[in-house]
Design a protein around this motif. Structure first.
Motif, mmCIF file in Angstrom:
data_model
loop_
_atom_site.group_PDB
_atom_site.id
_atom_site.type_symbol
_atom_site.label_atom_id
_atom_site.label_comp_id
_atom_site.label_asym_id
_atom_site.label_seq_id
_atom_site.Cartn_x
_atom_site.Cartn_y
_atom_site.Cartn_z
ATOM 1 N N SER A 243 -6.419 -5.993 -7.160
ATOM 2 C CA SER A 243 -6.204 -4.882 -6.227
ATOM 3 C C SER A 243 -6.834 -5.187 -4.877
ATOM 4 C CB SER A 243 -6.780 -3.585 -6.792
ATOM 5 O OG SER A 243 -8.189 -3.635 -6.840
ATOM 6 N N PHE A 244 -6.240 -4.648 -3.855
ATOM 7 C CA PHE A 244 -6.862 -4.664 -2.540
ATOM 8 C C PHE A 244 -6.476 -3.370 -1.831
ATOM 9 C CE2 PHE A 244 -2.700 -6.355 -1.512
ATOM 10 C CZ PHE A 244 -2.426 -5.861 -0.241
ATOM 11 N N SER A 245 -7.297 -3.000 -0.849
ATOM 12 C CA SER A 245 -7.090 -1.734 -0.149
ATOM 13 C C SER A 245 -7.035 -1.968 1.349
ATOM 14 C CB SER A 245 -8.223 -0.758 -0.471
ATOM 15 O OG SER A 245 -8.315 -0.499 -1.850
ATOM 16 N N PHE A 246 -6.388 -1.061 2.039
ATOM 17 C CA PHE A 246 -6.385 -1.091 3.489
ATOM 18 C C PHE A 246 -6.252 0.330 4.010
ATOM 19 C CE2 PHE A 246 -2.010 -1.581 2.116
ATOM 20 C CZ PHE A 246 -1.258 -0.805 2.993
ATOM 21 N N ASN A 247 -6.804 0.527 5.195
ATOM 22 C CA ASN A 247 -6.756 1.842 5.825
ATOM 23 C C ASN A 247 -5.688 1.853 6.907
ATOM 24 O OD1 ASN A 247 -7.977 4.551 6.138
ATOM 25 N ND2 ASN A 247 -8.434 3.815 8.205
ATOM 26 N N LEU A 248 -4.777 2.808 6.818
ATOM 27 C CA LEU A 248 -3.802 3.033 7.877
ATOM 28 C C LEU A 248 -4.331 4.171 8.741
ATOM 29 C CD1 LEU A 248 -0.246 3.061 6.226
ATOM 30 C CD2 LEU A 248 -1.033 1.521 8.019
ATOM 31 N N ASN A 249 -4.758 3.854 9.969
ATOM 32 C CA ASN A 249 -5.239 4.935 10.814
ATOM 33 C C ASN A 249 -4.066 5.770 11.315
ATOM 34 O OD1 ASN A 249 -4.165 3.676 13.188
ATOM 35 N ND2 ASN A 249 -6.009 2.408 13.353
ATOM 36 N N ALA A 250 -4.364 6.863 11.991
ATOM 37 C CA ALA A 250 -3.314 7.791 12.406
ATOM 38 C C ALA A 250 -2.302 7.124 13.331
ATOM 39 C CB ALA A 250 -3.943 9.005 13.092
ATOM 40 N N THR A 251 -2.765 6.217 14.189
ATOM 41 C CA THR A 251 -1.854 5.532 15.109
ATOM 42 C C THR A 251 -0.906 4.617 14.363
ATOM 43 O OG1 THR A 251 -3.513 5.616 16.881
ATOM 44 C CG2 THR A 251 -1.730 4.013 17.115
ATOM 45 N N GLN A 252 -1.448 3.833 13.426
ATOM 46 C CA GLN A 252 -0.603 2.939 12.630
ATOM 47 C C GLN A 252 0.406 3.731 11.804
ATOM 48 O OE1 GLN A 252 -4.181 1.076 10.864
ATOM 49 N NE2 GLN A 252 -3.101 -0.870 11.161
ATOM 50 N N PRO A 265 7.956 12.028 5.575
ATOM 51 C CA PRO A 265 6.517 12.250 5.396
ATOM 52 C C PRO A 265 5.753 10.932 5.270
ATOM 53 C CG PRO A 265 7.804 13.659 3.937
ATOM 54 C CD PRO A 265 8.747 12.661 4.512
ATOM 55 N N PRO A 266 4.434 10.974 5.461
ATOM 56 C CA PRO A 266 3.630 9.745 5.403
ATOM 57 C C PRO A 266 3.768 8.986 4.087
ATOM 58 C CG PRO A 266 2.363 11.490 6.433
ATOM 59 C CD PRO A 266 3.632 12.126 5.941
ATOM 60 N N PHE A 267 3.672 9.686 2.964
ATOM 61 C CA PHE A 267 3.712 8.990 1.679
ATOM 62 C C PHE A 267 5.021 8.240 1.496
ATOM 63 C CE2 PHE A 267 5.106 9.059 -2.810
ATOM 64 C CZ PHE A 267 4.130 8.243 -3.368
ATOM 65 N N GLU A 268 6.138 8.886 1.757
ATOM 66 C CA GLU A 268 7.435 8.244 1.572
ATOM 67 C C GLU A 268 7.637 7.100 2.565
ATOM 68 O OE1 GLU A 268 6.880 11.429 1.385
ATOM 69 O OE2 GLU A 268 7.612 12.005 -0.615
ATOM 70 N N SER A 269 7.062 7.210 3.768
ATOM 71 C CA SER A 269 7.130 6.116 4.736
ATOM 72 C C SER A 269 6.389 4.891 4.215
ATOM 73 C CB SER A 269 6.526 6.553 6.075
ATOM 74 O OG SER A 269 7.247 7.624 6.643
ATOM 75 N N ILE A 270 5.195 5.117 3.680
ATOM 76 C CA ILE A 270 4.405 4.013 3.117
ATOM 77 C C ILE A 270 5.115 3.413 1.915
ATOM 78 C CG2 ILE A 270 2.232 3.462 1.965
ATOM 79 C CD1 ILE A 270 0.961 5.715 3.707
ATOM 80 N N ALA A 271 5.652 4.274 1.044
ATOM 81 C CA ALA A 271 6.330 3.795 -0.162
ATOM 82 C C ALA A 271 7.556 2.965 0.181
ATOM 83 C CB ALA A 271 6.710 4.979 -1.056
ATOM 84 N N ALA A 272 8.341 3.399 1.159
ATOM 85 C CA ALA A 272 9.544 2.655 1.541
ATOM 86 C C ALA A 272 9.188 1.271 2.060
ATOM 87 C CB ALA A 272 10.333 3.435 2.589
ATOM 88 N N GLY A 410 -11.246 10.915 7.917
ATOM 89 C CA GLY A 410 -10.537 12.186 8.046
ATOM 90 C C GLY A 410 -9.727 12.303 9.316
ATOM 91 N N SER A 411 -9.173 11.173 9.789
ATOM 92 C CA SER A 411 -8.475 11.167 11.074
ATOM 93 C C SER A 411 -6.974 11.376 10.940
ATOM 94 C CB SER A 411 -8.729 9.826 11.773
ATOM 95 O OG SER A 411 -8.260 8.750 10.971
ATOM 96 N N GLY A 412 -6.499 11.700 9.763
ATOM 97 C CA GLY A 412 -5.070 11.891 9.573
ATOM 98 C C GLY A 412 -4.349 10.660 9.077
ATOM 99 N N GLY A 413 -5.072 9.569 8.866
ATOM 100 C CA GLY A 413 -4.461 8.366 8.331
ATOM 101 C C GLY A 413 -4.397 8.408 6.814
ATOM 102 N N ARG A 414 -4.125 7.255 6.207
ATOM 103 C CA ARG A 414 -4.068 7.142 4.755
ATOM 104 C C ARG A 414 -4.802 5.874 4.314
ATOM 105 N NH1 ARG A 414 -2.458 11.450 5.836
ATOM 106 N NH2 ARG A 414 -0.702 12.616 4.957
ATOM 107 N N PHE A 415 -5.455 5.945 3.158
ATOM 108 C CA PHE A 415 -6.105 4.787 2.556
ATOM 109 C C PHE A 415 -5.249 4.374 1.366
ATOM 110 C CE2 PHE A 415 -9.319 2.441 0.151
ATOM 111 C CZ PHE A 415 -9.961 1.731 1.164
ATOM 112 N N VAL A 416 -4.844 3.120 1.337
ATOM 113 C CA VAL A 416 -3.858 2.642 0.366
ATOM 114 C C VAL A 416 -4.481 1.559 -0.504
ATOM 115 C CG1 VAL A 416 -1.561 1.642 0.063
ATOM 116 C CG2 VAL A 416 -2.036 3.109 2.051
ATOM 117 N N THR A 417 -4.387 1.723 -1.803
ATOM 118 C CA THR A 417 -4.826 0.686 -2.747
ATOM 119 C C THR A 417 -3.609 0.159 -3.488
ATOM 120 O OG1 THR A 417 -7.022 1.665 -3.033
ATOM 121 C CG2 THR A 417 -6.257 0.185 -4.760
ATOM 122 N N VAL A 418 -3.460 -1.162 -3.461
ATOM 123 C CA VAL A 418 -2.315 -1.831 -4.069
ATOM 124 C C VAL A 418 -2.809 -2.649 -5.256
ATOM 125 C CG1 VAL A 418 -0.377 -3.388 -3.674
ATOM 126 C CG2 VAL A 418 -1.248 -1.989 -1.792
#
Length: 439
Positions: A243-252, A265-272, A410-418
């Protein structure tokens, strides 16, 4: 990247004890596990809560333990141990055996640690137990808690929560209740003996009547039967998973969403984006079907623990690697998902709960936990909230999984673990850099 030797030196002074209900429940009855619970029995939710405020510096391990004794008066099912009926179906014997409690120290500050995991999530495993159920089923606790004190006097609370107990909604409610006891001014003294079981399921030595099912029912695409694991509840994969993780900030995140259909929405954008990236790595065997796991708090109402997440599948009719990712986003958003929760329940019940299955990693699985109440905001109480909350899943099958939670700061981004096969990490990181998702 932190080497294995450096990792081991970061956390030290490990001590292990047990905690449980402050009052003996005295029921010694059985908690019946639903078909959906048993479908998740080989998976484990891992959560880490970071606190660095003044309140956490004043909190002692003794106070945290005292709060758990209060909390487990309500969560006493999670202090039980697994047994099997004559048919072989597992259930939980409510016998007050307790959860494991781990204490440790860390050489870093909370801020230093969070900066470090922005580049490499592997040290996270030092802050949460990696234990699984079995091979001694009768003695294996379904819950492990680890409290780590950082150099700055902040703390992390690591939670290893057997998914058979309940989904991430249940795990979050458990930790939020603990935080309220610790930081909200609530008394941490034993409560009076609890009333009859408060809506946590069916406490009985025999299960409730099974829902009607048909042997000819459509098999769920989101569920995969695996070879029997016996009393050691962890899937045996063909590939080693990393596993590895990365932070997508609000701008990204906003930039990614501009590449999708309007109002994706954010989740579906990341998933696609990740669906196509993984497909590019697996040319010739690329995933055309994916599983979506989302929380369903409405189904969870009135229950303290239990699995009520929505499980659905989405299938692409064309090769994903050459499909416009906007079309993939449309598939994920506009109702192409086929809900399979009832099918999963029926498939497990047809086997009387004896078979062994996986959900996460049966297909490439996208887990939407970015709207879970990990920060206790829905409790309506003024108490110390964590600086950051990390969540992931263990026991993922060979097809892999992606877990999306709220972002750092808490800046509106997402933290993703793959979680993918170990030989895919380098290629996926290159794909993410090319897409602007990884700096």
């Amino acid at each position: 990247m932190v080497s294995g030797e450096e990792e081991q030196s970061l956390v030290y002074g490990v001590r292990i004890s047990s905690v449980g209900p402050g009052n003996s429940i005295g029921l010694d009855g059985g908690y019946h596990l639903s078909g959906l619970d048993l479908a998740m029995k080989l998976h484990y939710i891992k959560g880490i809560y970071y606190f660095d405020g003044d309140a956490s510096r004043e909190v002692t391990v003794t106070q945290i333990k005292a709060a758990t004794f209060v909390l487990f008066n309500d969560y006493y099912v999670s202090c039980g141990r697994f047994r099997r009926e004559e048919s072989g179906r597992p259930f939980i014997k409510c016998n007050d055996c307790g959860a494991r409690f781990i204490e440790a120290e860390c050489r870093k500050t909370v801020e230093e640690w969070l900066q470090m995991i922005g580049d490499d999530s592997s040290p996270q495993k030092l802050l949460v137990s990696d234990k699984v159920i079995g091979p001694e089923l009768h003695f294996s606790p379904p819950v492990y808690m680890q409290v780590t004190r950082f150099k700055c006097r902040g703390i992390s609370i690591g939670l290893s929560w057997a998914h058979v107990l309940g989904d991430a909604f249940s795990a979050a409610a458990f930790i939020n209740s603990l935080a309220a006891l610790l930081f909200g001014g609530a008394a941490v003294t034993p409560l009076s003996p609890p009333p009859p079981p408060p809506g946590i399921g069916n406490i009985a030595t025999t299960p409730p009547p099974k829902p009607p099912s048909s042997a000819a029912a459509k098999p769920p695409l989101s569920l995969r039967r695996i070879d029997p694991v016996g009393d050691h509840w962890i899937p045996t994969n063909n590939s080693k998973m990393e596993s590895f993780s990365f932070n997508l900030n609000a701008t990204q995140l906003a930039q990614l969403q501009t590449q999708m259909p309007r109002q994706t929405p954010p989740f579906e954008s990341i998933a696609a984006a990740l669906w196509q990236s993984v497909a590019n790595l697996r040319r010739g065997s690329e995933p055309t079907t994916v599983t979506l796991c989302k929380l369903d708090p409405i189904k969870q109402q009135g229950k303290i623990i239990g699995n009520a997440q929505k499980i659905s599948t989405v299938k692409s009719g064309a090769a994903v690697s050459v499909t416009d990712r906007r079309e993939l986003a449309d598939l994920l958003v506009v109702g192409a998902a086929e809900e399979e929760g009832d099918l999963v329940e029926e498939a497990v019940e047809r086997d009387n709960g004896v078979g062994d299955f996986i959900v996460y990693g049966a297909n490439l699985t996208f887990v939407k936990w970015d709207e879970a109440d990990f920060y206790g905001e829905e409790m309506g109480m003024d108490f110390e909230r964590p600086k950051f909350v990390y969540y992931a899943v263990d026991g993922v099958g060979d097809s892999g999984a992606v877990v999306v939670v709220p972002g750092l700061g808490g800046s509106g981004g997402r933290f993703v673990t793959v979680i993918l096969r170990e030989n895919e990490e380098v290629g996926l990181k290159a794909e993410l850099i090319a897409n602007g998702m990884l700096l």
